[in-house]
Design an enzyme around this catalytic site. Structure first.
Site, PDB file in Angstrom:
ATOM      1  N   GLY A 299       0.825  -1.223   0.000  1.00 57.70           N
ATOM      2  CA  GLY A 299       0.000   0.000   0.000  1.00 57.70           C
ATOM      3  C   GLY A 299       0.850   1.261   0.000  1.00 57.70           C
ATOM      4  O   GLY A 299       1.998   1.250   0.465  1.00 57.70           O
TER       5      GLY A 299
ATOM      6  N   ARG B 122       0.868  -5.433  -4.899  1.00 60.10           N
ATOM      7  CA  ARG B 122       0.867  -6.361  -3.763  1.00 60.10           C
ATOM      8  C   ARG B 122       1.354  -7.765  -4.132  1.00 60.10           C
ATOM      9  O   ARG B 122       1.155  -8.705  -3.376  1.00 60.10           O
ATOM     10  CB  ARG B 122      -0.535  -6.430  -3.152  1.00 60.10           C
ATOM     11  CG  ARG B 122      -0.961  -5.169  -2.433  1.00 60.10           C
ATOM     12  CD  ARG B 122      -2.070  -5.424  -1.449  1.00 60.10           C
ATOM     13  NE  ARG B 122      -2.489  -4.212  -0.771  1.00 60.10           N
ATOM     14  CZ  ARG B 122      -1.866  -3.684   0.282  1.00 60.10           C
ATOM     15  NH1 ARG B 122      -0.816  -4.279   0.790  1.00 60.10           N
ATOM     16  NH2 ARG B 122      -2.306  -2.568   0.825  1.00 60.10           N
TER      17      ARG B 122
ATOM     18  N   ASP C 274       5.383  -7.970   5.256  1.00 54.27           N
ATOM     19  CA  ASP C 274       5.414  -9.062   4.278  1.00 54.27           C
ATOM     20  C   ASP C 274       6.464  -8.813   3.190  1.00 54.27           C
ATOM     21  O   ASP C 274       7.176  -9.719   2.778  1.00 54.27           O
ATOM     22  CB  ASP C 274       4.038  -9.212   3.601  1.00 54.27           C
ATOM     23  CG  ASP C 274       3.078  -9.995   4.488  1.00 54.27           C
ATOM     24  OD1 ASP C 274       3.541 -10.885   5.215  1.00 54.27           O
ATOM     25  OD2 ASP C 274       1.872  -9.701   4.458  1.00 54.27           O
TER      26      ASP C 274
ATOM     27  N   LYS D 265       8.231   0.609   5.403  1.00 57.93           N
ATOM     28  CA  LYS D 265       7.096   1.419   4.935  1.00 57.93           C
ATOM     29  C   LYS D 265       5.779   0.840   5.436  1.00 57.93           C
ATOM     30  O   LYS D 265       5.623  -0.363   5.452  1.00 57.93           O
ATOM     31  CB  LYS D 265       7.096   1.412   3.406  1.00 57.93           C
ATOM     32  CG  LYS D 265       5.897   2.016   2.747  1.00 57.93           C
ATOM     33  CD  LYS D 265       5.175   1.065   1.787  1.00 57.93           C
ATOM     34  CE  LYS D 265       4.475  -0.049   2.473  1.00 57.93           C
ATOM     35  NZ  LYS D 265       3.509  -0.808   1.674  1.00 57.93           N
ATOM     36  N   THR D 266       4.881   1.606   5.871  1.00 50.98           N
ATOM     37  CA  THR D 266       3.450   1.320   6.021  1.00 50.98           C
ATOM     38  C   THR D 266       2.816   2.364   6.926  1.00 50.98           C
ATOM     39  O   THR D 266       3.365   2.692   7.991  1.00 50.98           O
ATOM     40  CB  THR D 266       3.102  -0.079   6.585  1.00 50.98           C
ATOM     41  OG1 THR D 266       1.679  -0.156   6.733  1.00 50.98           O
ATOM     42  CG2 THR D 266       3.738  -0.435   7.912  1.00 50.98           C
TER      43      THR D 266
ATOM     44  N   ASP E 170       0.348   1.892   8.592  1.00 50.20           N
ATOM     45  CA  ASP E 170      -0.255   1.208   9.745  1.00 50.20           C
ATOM     46  C   ASP E 170       0.601   1.287  11.017  1.00 50.20           C
ATOM     47  O   ASP E 170       0.092   1.074  12.119  1.00 50.20           O
ATOM     48  CB  ASP E 170      -0.503  -0.277   9.418  1.00 50.20           C
ATOM     49  CG  ASP E 170      -1.551  -0.454   8.325  1.00 50.20           C
ATOM     50  OD1 ASP E 170      -2.064   0.564   7.822  1.00 50.20           O
ATOM     51  OD2 ASP E 170      -1.855  -1.604   7.978  1.00 50.20           O
TER      52      ASP E 170
HETATM   53  P1  FBP Z   1       0.550  -1.880   3.652  1.00 45.92           P
HETATM   54  O1  FBP Z   1       0.548  -2.786   4.852  1.00 45.92           O
HETATM   55  O2  FBP Z   1       0.919  -2.578   2.405  1.00 45.92           O
HETATM   56  O3  FBP Z   1       1.363  -0.651   3.882  1.00 45.92           O
HETATM   57  O4  FBP Z   1      -0.945  -1.347   3.413  1.00 45.92           O
HETATM   58  C1  FBP Z   1      -1.700  -0.925   4.489  1.00 45.92           C
HETATM   59  C2  FBP Z   1      -3.092  -0.479   4.101  1.00 45.92           C
HETATM   60  O5  FBP Z   1      -3.109   0.880   3.761  1.00 45.92           O
HETATM   61  C3  FBP Z   1      -4.065  -0.788   5.242  1.00 45.92           C
HETATM   62  O6  FBP Z   1      -4.080   0.235   6.188  1.00 45.92           O
HETATM   63  C4  FBP Z   1      -5.353  -1.004   4.492  1.00 45.92           C
HETATM   64  O7  FBP Z   1      -6.235  -1.824   5.203  1.00 45.92           O
HETATM   65  C5  FBP Z   1      -4.904  -1.671   3.232  1.00 45.92           C
HETATM   66  O8  FBP Z   1      -3.595  -1.220   2.995  1.00 45.92           O
HETATM   67  C6  FBP Z   1      -5.758  -1.361   2.036  1.00 45.92           C
HETATM   68  O9  FBP Z   1      -5.322  -2.112   0.967  1.00 45.92           O
HETATM   69  P2  FBP Z   1      -5.639  -1.760  -0.560  1.00 45.92           P
HETATM   70  O10 FBP Z   1      -4.754  -0.616  -0.953  1.00 45.92           O
HETATM   71  O11 FBP Z   1      -5.240  -3.003  -1.277  1.00 45.92           O
HETATM   72  O12 FBP Z   1      -7.083  -1.420  -0.654  1.00 45.92           O
END
Ligand code: FBP
Length: 540
Positions: free
Chosen positions: A79, A143, A174, A200-201, A203
């Site tokens: 993400g 992803r 991951d 990165k994230t 979250d």
């Molecule tokens: P990452 O763990 O890859 O950084 O993504 C986190 C996130 O933004 C979450 O907070 C959210 O639930 C999810 O990605 C949403 O995923 P998508 O972009 O596939 O809709």
């Protein structure tokens, strides 16, 4: 770009670098660290000898050093998170400072770009355009995982044919696990390309004794907090609405907690606490209804409730339901319109009852396809609407005399690609510079780490920590696999404790704290998630 628009003003900002990373000559200092014996067995090449962390120190400048150009590849994985472009800018500017003929290649659309050989050479014009800018649109992200032997083989072939000294994987838990597997594969096959990860994230759950915070978290929390603060001012002005705001963050509730500390809402749920106390959905609805009744007695018909998007998975009976659905969906393929009825016949009686009890819109969302890592797509489950609906029904049942008018919001994607805060601009740039230095010094299977982030950027420290030291073994699909464990909210930590001590006061006396928009100049407050280090909580 118009000369005075915000973007062009931001591109002029040169991120601050720690003093250490500004030096021309650095000596490396290594220190042995422990690795879980099971992990050692899974990574025999990375763990052949003692596993070492690396830090840097100033070295005497040597005018006779001859430097060769460096060739580096980079990839954005998972993400979006604000600041990703600056990691790439940091790598680029560092390798160009080392040698003007150095080259940087961006693999396109995430890890799939590596094993299909889709890349682009990044040059001055691209780098200058994306400097300090949000989004991942420079090379896009994806992803995909590098999973099969064929994909590993192809990745190696493309890195070798590009003669890469290093590959920088910019991703979450991951993606960095995947980076470590790639580093092991490259070593096993005598490939000279080092693999370095960057945390990165938004979250905030890629956090451990080596990584103080993942980038993008600060920008996301400050973007959401601005919006929450605006809602707070609106609701204390009109005094007629309850706002239920769901905040992104797939699993851990770090974002909800950080935003709560910044803005002091009427109430914020923390998924980890709900899990620990085994709070049921009915109990959550009862608590909220009690709170609304009590506020009504104080003449308050308004409020702001924060709901982490991962909450749904922390509620005991929902967690069991999701687990059952995952197993059933993995073993069966049905037409979309038959999934609901078919699944009911295979669930345990309790889960079947719950699935039927939930509003159909929510149960359909629980049945949506899983993401490539097998996760429920919590970003698509409207927990805030579920709570509003259930609280409405409960208040009706109680013959509530007050008025309950609720509005739902979801703050998610808008926080991932905002212009990065000054903190994320500087932090990401330093991560990139450090990654390039680690590659130049031929370290592989390490995470680029910038530390002491509570201090001024000039005083930050840089290190490379072996990814294997961050790993645990988990059983997934019946197989033992290495994973970087997600860091959840620490219920004994200072941040949650502070919230816990203050929340009853905030619940009934409106201590709303609108923080306003992100500021790019002047004093900066780094994210509280860096464990409150160097930060004095303001008593309220
Ligand atoms: P990452 O763990 O890859 O950084 O993504 C986190 C996130 O933004 C979450 O907070 C959210 O639930 C999810 O990605 C949403 O995923 P998508 O972009 O596939 O809709």
């Amino acid at each position: 770009i118009q000369p005075n628009n915000f973007h062009s003003l931001r591109t002029k900002y040169q991120p601050e670098l720690p003093q250490l990373l500004q030096l021309d000559e650095l000596d490396t200092k290594t220190e042995t660290i422990q690795v879980n014996p099971q992990i050692r067995e899974m990574f025999p090449f990375l763990c052949k000898e003692e596993v070492k962390a690396v830090t840097f120190q100033a070295a005497n400048a040597n005018e006779n050093t001859i430097r060769a150009p460096l060739r580096i590849g980079c990839v954005l994985s998972g993400g979006q998170a604000a600041g990703g472009h600056n990691v790439i800018v940091g790598i680029y500017e560092q390798i160009k400072r080392r040698h003007p003929n150095s080259q940087l290649f961006g693999f396109l659309k995430g890890p799939i770009g590596i094993y299909t050989g889709k890349y682009e050479e990044l040059k001055d014009d691209t780098i200058n355009y994306f400097k300090n800018r949000g989004g991942f649109d420079m090379i896009q992200s994806g992803r995909h995982k590098i999973e099969t032997e064929e994909q590993f083989k192809k990745s190696l072939q493309y890195c070798q044919s590009l003669k890469l000294d290093g590959l920088v994987v910019i991703g979450g838990d991951d993606s960095n696990t995947n980076a470590c597997l790639l580093a092991e594969y490259f070593l096993k096959n005598n490939c000279q390309t080092s693999v370095v990860g960057c945390p990165k994230t938004i979250d905030g759950d890629l956090k451990n004794e080596f990584v103080e915070v993942s980038f993008g978290f600060d920008t996301a929390c400050k973007t959401y907090s601005e919006l929450i603060g605006n809602i707070m001012l609106d609701t204390v002005s009109s005094k007629k609405y309850y706002h239920f705001i769901r905040l992104m963050g797939r699993s851990a509730s770090h974002i909800a907690l950080e935003c709560a500390l910044l803005t002091r809402p009427t109430w914020a749920y923390i998924g980890e606490e709900v899990e620990k106390n085994k709070t049921s959905l009915t109990q959550i609805v009862t608590q909220l209804s009690d709170l609304i009744e009590k506020r009504y007695k104080q003449n308050k018909n308004h409020g702001v409730i924060l709901v982490p998007e991962g909450l749904i998975e922390f509620i005991d009976e929902v967690k069991i339901l999701i687990k059952e659905i995952n197993t059933i969906l993995a073993a069966n393929k049905w037409e979309a319109d038959q999934v609901f009825n078919n699944i009911l016949t295979k669930l345990t009686p309790e889960s079947s009852k719950l699935l039927q009890f939930l509003p159909r819109s929510i149960s359909d969302q629980l049945l949506l396809d899983r993401d490539p890592h097998g996760n429920v797509q919590v970003a698509k489950i409207e927990t805030e609407k579920l709570l509003i609906e259930m609280v409405q029904a409960e208040l009706q049942r109680r013959k509530y005399a007050g008025k309950f008018s609720a509005i739902s919001h979801y703050y998610g994607y808008e926080g991932r690609c905002a212009f990065p805060t000054k903190f994320d601009c500087d932090y990401c740039y330093s991560l990139g510079v450090n990654a390039a230095i680690l590659i130049e010094n031929k370290f592989t299977g390490v995470m680029s780490c910038i530390r002491d982030l509570h201090k001024n950027p000039s005083e930050w420290n840089a290190a490379g920590f072996p990814l294997v030291t961050m790993m645990d073994v988990e059983t997934r699909k019946g197989k033992s696999v290495p994973v970087i464990k997600k860091a959840l909210v620490d219920l004994d930590g200072p941040l949650f404790k502070f919230y816990q001590q203050n929340r009853d006061k905030w619940a009934f006396h409106d201590y709303y704290h609108p923080v306003g928009p992100i500021q790019f100049e002047g004093d900066q407050v780094p994210p509280f998630l860096i464990n409150g280090k160097g930060f004095e909580f303001e008593e309220v």
